[in-house]
Design a protein around this motif. Sequence first.
Motif: not given
Length: 280
Positions: A179-180, A183-196, A269-279
């Motif tokens: 989430l560096g 990505l923000r220059r490409k238009g992604f809004t990372a603000e408030g992601l933690a709360e969401d 530090d909020g620079s990465e989002l990690i997704m864990h997927t479990l079957v």
Amino acid sequence: MHIAGSTIVGYPAGETRKRSEVVGAVPVGDRHGTIVAETPFHPLDHTWPDQPADLGTIAGLAVTDCVTGAVADGEPAVRIGEDIPVRRGAPGWSWLVVHVTEEPVPAGEVELVVDARRRHELSAGHTACHLAALALNAALAGRWRKEIPADGLGSPDFDQTAITSSRILRGGSQDVYRLGKSLRRKGFTAEGLAEDIPETVRRINDLLKEWIAADARVWIESPGPELTARRTWHCDLPGGEVAIPCGGTHLTRTSELGSVAVTLELSADGSELIMHTLVG
């Protein structure tokens, strides 16, 4: 060593057993690497090592690893894994599946048997990984201020735009997204992601439940049987047919997953989002 062409592979069609002729041998560290004309084994891809190698037996000997090898036209040396200087499929190279054993494999025709249970668990993890990525794209669609390439369902493709690593597990996966500033220059809004995150996770898991209940067909399209063929994962989801380039193994219907649950976390530090997927 003279190798005539790339290894023929049967794993895209779900093959787990094969008889084939040994066509070469190569040292892999202090172990033995065997090359056959045709194999059901899925090797670790040196370019994008997301799915672990198949294990099993060859000629009754335990296959403790299975790696990608390559040999340049006119050269005798087989390069292994990270020592390969080009991407898989580069012209002028033969691409090989190398079965690693502690003891040498005898010459002649041999039987290859993949650990079918382990393969099934990895296939489930890989299918779930693709579905989770599509659901993540849909859940984050409202965070884009600019237009970026869309995935097969029409959502902005956060997964392909931000992913830095993917690891397929037995019955799951872990994907890391950056989430560096890029990505923000490409238009992604990372603000408030933690709360969401709780609401984002709910949206993802709701979609996954819907897609599993739909019993959607899953299949691999391959232009040829060689290891170098550029294969594509397809899934006929309720929102449309999706196609994703993929060299791994998969289930044949979404219902085979039973259930899939996703969790999300941000790095400290909020620079990465990690997704864990479990079957299951």
